[in-house]
Design a protein around this motif. Structure first.
Motif, PDB file in Angstrom:
ATOM      1  N   PRO A   2      -6.783  16.216  -4.213  1.00  0.00           N
ATOM      2  CA  PRO A   2      -6.300  14.960  -3.659  1.00  0.00           C
ATOM      3  C   PRO A   2      -4.886  15.102  -3.114  1.00  0.00           C
ATOM      4  O   PRO A   2      -4.072  15.808  -3.690  1.00  0.00           O
ATOM      5  N   HIS A   3      -4.620  14.456  -1.986  1.00  0.00           N
ATOM      6  CA  HIS A   3      -3.272  14.497  -1.416  1.00  0.00           C
ATOM      7  C   HIS A   3      -2.590  13.155  -1.511  1.00  0.00           C
ATOM      8  O   HIS A   3      -1.446  13.015  -1.158  1.00  0.00           O
ATOM      9  N   VAL A   4      -3.314  12.133  -1.958  1.00  0.00           N
ATOM     10  CA  VAL A   4      -2.679  10.833  -2.160  1.00  0.00           C
ATOM     11  C   VAL A   4      -1.984  10.853  -3.507  1.00  0.00           C
ATOM     12  O   VAL A   4      -2.352  11.601  -4.409  1.00  0.00           O
ATOM     13  N   SER A   5      -0.950  10.027  -3.640  1.00  0.00           N
ATOM     14  CA  SER A   5      -0.258   9.983  -4.920  1.00  0.00           C
ATOM     15  C   SER A   5      -1.148   9.313  -5.959  1.00  0.00           C
ATOM     16  O   SER A   5      -2.102   8.614  -5.624  1.00  0.00           O
ATOM     17  N   ASP A   6      -0.832   9.516  -7.246  1.00  0.00           N
ATOM     18  CA  ASP A   6      -1.654   8.942  -8.311  1.00  0.00           C
ATOM     19  C   ASP A   6      -1.754   7.427  -8.174  1.00  0.00           C
ATOM     20  O   ASP A   6      -2.805   6.834  -8.314  1.00  0.00           O
ATOM     21  N   SER A   7      -0.606   6.782  -7.857  1.00  0.00           N
ATOM     22  CA  SER A   7      -0.646   5.321  -7.778  1.00  0.00           C
ATOM     23  C   SER A   7      -1.553   4.881  -6.638  1.00  0.00           C
ATOM     24  O   SER A   7      -2.304   3.917  -6.751  1.00  0.00           O
ATOM     25  N   GLU A   8      -1.557   5.661  -5.524  1.00  0.00           N
ATOM     26  CA  GLU A   8      -2.425   5.290  -4.405  1.00  0.00           C
ATOM     27  C   GLU A   8      -3.886   5.508  -4.745  1.00  0.00           C
ATOM     28  O   GLU A   8      -4.744   4.687  -4.431  1.00  0.00           O
ATOM     29  N   SER A  13      -8.349  -1.119  -3.610  1.00  0.00           N
ATOM     30  CA  SER A  13      -8.747  -1.679  -2.334  1.00  0.00           C
ATOM     31  C   SER A  13      -7.649  -1.556  -1.284  1.00  0.00           C
ATOM     32  O   SER A  13      -6.509  -1.927  -1.519  1.00  0.00           O
ATOM     33  N   TYR A  14      -8.013  -0.982  -0.124  1.00  0.00           N
ATOM     34  CA  TYR A  14      -7.085  -0.965   1.005  1.00  0.00           C
ATOM     35  C   TYR A  14      -7.367  -2.133   1.937  1.00  0.00           C
ATOM     36  O   TYR A  14      -6.554  -2.513   2.738  1.00  0.00           O
ATOM     37  N   ARG A  26      -4.055  -4.150  10.893  1.00  0.00           N
ATOM     38  CA  ARG A  26      -2.613  -4.074  10.620  1.00  0.00           C
ATOM     39  C   ARG A  26      -2.355  -3.404   9.259  1.00  0.00           C
ATOM     40  O   ARG A  26      -1.472  -2.551   9.135  1.00  0.00           O
ATOM     41  N   ASP A  27      -3.161  -3.773   8.240  1.00  0.00           N
ATOM     42  CA  ASP A  27      -2.964  -3.210   6.894  1.00  0.00           C
ATOM     43  C   ASP A  27      -3.202  -1.702   6.891  1.00  0.00           C
ATOM     44  O   ASP A  27      -2.442  -0.930   6.310  1.00  0.00           O
ATOM     45  N   ILE A  28      -4.296  -1.289   7.556  1.00  0.00           N
ATOM     46  CA  ILE A  28      -4.636   0.150   7.557  1.00  0.00           C
ATOM     47  C   ILE A  28      -3.577   0.934   8.336  1.00  0.00           C
ATOM     48  O   ILE A  28      -3.122   1.992   7.915  1.00  0.00           O
ATOM     49  N   GLU A  29      -3.169   0.353   9.470  1.00  0.00           N
ATOM     50  CA  GLU A  29      -2.152   1.017  10.290  1.00  0.00           C
ATOM     51  C   GLU A  29      -0.866   1.201   9.480  1.00  0.00           C
ATOM     52  O   GLU A  29      -0.250   2.272   9.509  1.00  0.00           O
ATOM     53  N   ALA A  30      -0.477   0.153   8.745  1.00  0.00           N
ATOM     54  CA  ALA A  30       0.757   0.239   7.945  1.00  0.00           C
ATOM     55  C   ALA A  30       0.608   1.313   6.870  1.00  0.00           C
ATOM     56  O   ALA A  30       1.526   2.102   6.612  1.00  0.00           O
ATOM     57  N   ARG A  31      -0.567   1.387   6.268  1.00  0.00           N
ATOM     58  CA  ARG A  31      -0.819   2.392   5.230  1.00  0.00           C
ATOM     59  C   ARG A  31      -0.749   3.801   5.819  1.00  0.00           C
ATOM     60  O   ARG A  31      -0.134   4.699   5.261  1.00  0.00           O
ATOM     61  N   PHE A  32      -1.354   3.982   6.994  1.00  0.00           N
ATOM     62  CA  PHE A  32      -1.326   5.289   7.647  1.00  0.00           C
ATOM     63  C   PHE A  32       0.105   5.658   8.061  1.00  0.00           C
ATOM     64  O   PHE A  32       0.525   6.805   7.910  1.00  0.00           O
ATOM     65  N   GLU A  70     -19.275  -5.998   1.803  1.00  0.00           N
ATOM     66  CA  GLU A  70     -19.932  -4.699   1.965  1.00  0.00           C
ATOM     67  C   GLU A  70     -19.152  -3.810   2.952  1.00  0.00           C
ATOM     68  O   GLU A  70     -18.883  -2.636   2.687  1.00  0.00           O
ATOM     69  N   LEU A  71     -18.758  -4.405   4.096  1.00  0.00           N
ATOM     70  CA  LEU A  71     -18.004  -3.617   5.084  1.00  0.00           C
ATOM     71  C   LEU A  71     -16.611  -3.266   4.562  1.00  0.00           C
ATOM     72  O   LEU A  71     -16.083  -2.192   4.847  1.00  0.00           O
ATOM     73  N   ALA A  72     -16.032  -4.190   3.764  1.00  0.00           N
ATOM     74  CA  ALA A  72     -14.700  -3.904   3.189  1.00  0.00           C
ATOM     75  C   ALA A  72     -14.781  -2.680   2.278  1.00  0.00           C
ATOM     76  O   ALA A  72     -13.895  -1.817   2.291  1.00  0.00           O
TER      77      ALA A  72
END
Ligand code: SAM
Length: 303
Positions: A2-8, A13-14, A26-32, A70-72
């Motif tokens: 895994p390359h995400v941090s433990d907290s991530e 849910s993203y 917007r949320d996904i873009e900010a996360r990326f 479901e899509l989320a």
């Protein structure tokens, strides 16, 4: 790995169900962006378009659509995979190459834009009639791109040692209804008949073991090792092992005057040039990519 941090990685849910597509984007873009990804906006739209099963260019029309639970969940999984450095092409299962859209996934290399230059050069050197071979064909990208450009299409044979890669190549061939292309399992030119080919293209593994260790995680941890580093490379190899092998192996299947067009590593130009000249090939030259790096060896079998 895994390359995400433990907290991530513990975050459940993203994408919140009930959000609109615009809010999710917007949320996904900010996360990326927070993960220092290069194209956060493009990748967020690409993932959403894939999960919603709409085309990339139509994603704007979906802004007010409410995302179902479901899509989320599906979007969440896709975002988590991307944050774990998995290439987006594996997540959406496809990539654009030259004149077509290919399906791809683990087991085959993701075709690179610089290989499109190889296709252009190969097409400019091909003199019909005569069969074409694409050795180290992977997803079949080069063979299928060439088949899409030639009318009438000559016989094209793609070879690869990897059964997994050949499965992707055959899937692409079926899906795109490409005729006249045959994919065969075998080492380099071994499956090819002597003297039958006017053109051989090749994008062999050419990464050295030491370069491999410094590749980014999205390449090293996901794309097949056998597509990147030659299987025969010693620990101190320069990676050009298969380029050297082709100086011998490509002679017999080519007809006199036929061309080999082979992708090489950016530091391998002088070596490749010398090896092919010493092996008796004519008109040996190294073409550069759009970033001015040595990239493609062209060599002609003497007439
Ligand atoms: C760099 S990838 C190129 C894939 C595809 N041609 C492209 O441009 O996207 C190299 C391919 O060579 C294949 N390969 C490795 N060793 C080989 C060998 N000895 N003979 C034939 N194919 C080989 C790998 O399985 C992989 O599919």
């Amino acid at each position: 790995m895994p390359h995400v941090s433990d907290s991530e990685s513990m975050q459940s849910s993203y994408v919140a169900p009930g959000n609109t597509v615009a809010a999710a984007r917007r949320d996904i873009e900010a996360r990326f962006s927070a993960n220092a990804m290069e194209n956060p906006s493009t990748e967020a739209r690409w993932l959403i378009a894939h999960i919603l099963n709409v085309s990339y260019s139509d994603i704007w029309r979906q802004d007010d659509r409410v995302i179902s639970p479901e899509l989320a969940t599906q979007l969440d999984t896709a975002v988590a995979r991307r944050l774990n450095s998995e290439p987006i092409q594996y997540i959406v299962g496809q990539c654009d190459f030259y004149n077509t859209e290919l399906v791809i996934g683990p087991g085959t290399l993701i075709p690179r834009p610089e290989t499109e230059r190889l296709v252009d050069i190969a097409l400019s050197l091909y003199e019909p009639p005569g069969a074409i071979a694409d050795v180290c064909t992977g997803s079949g990208a080069i063979a299928i791109a060439i088949a899409g450009e030639l009318r009438p299409c000559p016989c094209i044979i793609g070879t690869d040692t990897s059964a997994a890669a050949l499965e992707w190549a055959r899937r692409n061939q079926r899906r795109l209804a490409v005729k006249n292309v045959l994919f065969c399992q075998g080492h380099l030119t071994a499956p090819l008949a002597p003297g039958a080919f006017a053109l051989i293209t090749a994008n062999p593994p050419y990464v050295s073991p030491s370069e491999y260790r410094s590749l980014p995680p999205n390449v090293r941890d996901f794309e097949p090792l056998t597509a990147l580093v030659p299987a025969t490379a010693s620990p101190d190899s320069d990676g050009a092992d298969m380029v050297r092998d082709l100086a011998t192996a490509a002679v017999t299947p080519l007809r006199p005057g036929g061309w080999l067009v082979c992708e090489i590593g950016a530091s391998q130009g002088p070596t490749a040039h010398t090896v092919f000249e010493q092996a008796g090939w004519q008109s040996v030259r190294i073409e550069r990519d759009y970033a001015e790096r040595d990239r493609i060896l062209c060599a002609q079998k003497p007439i």
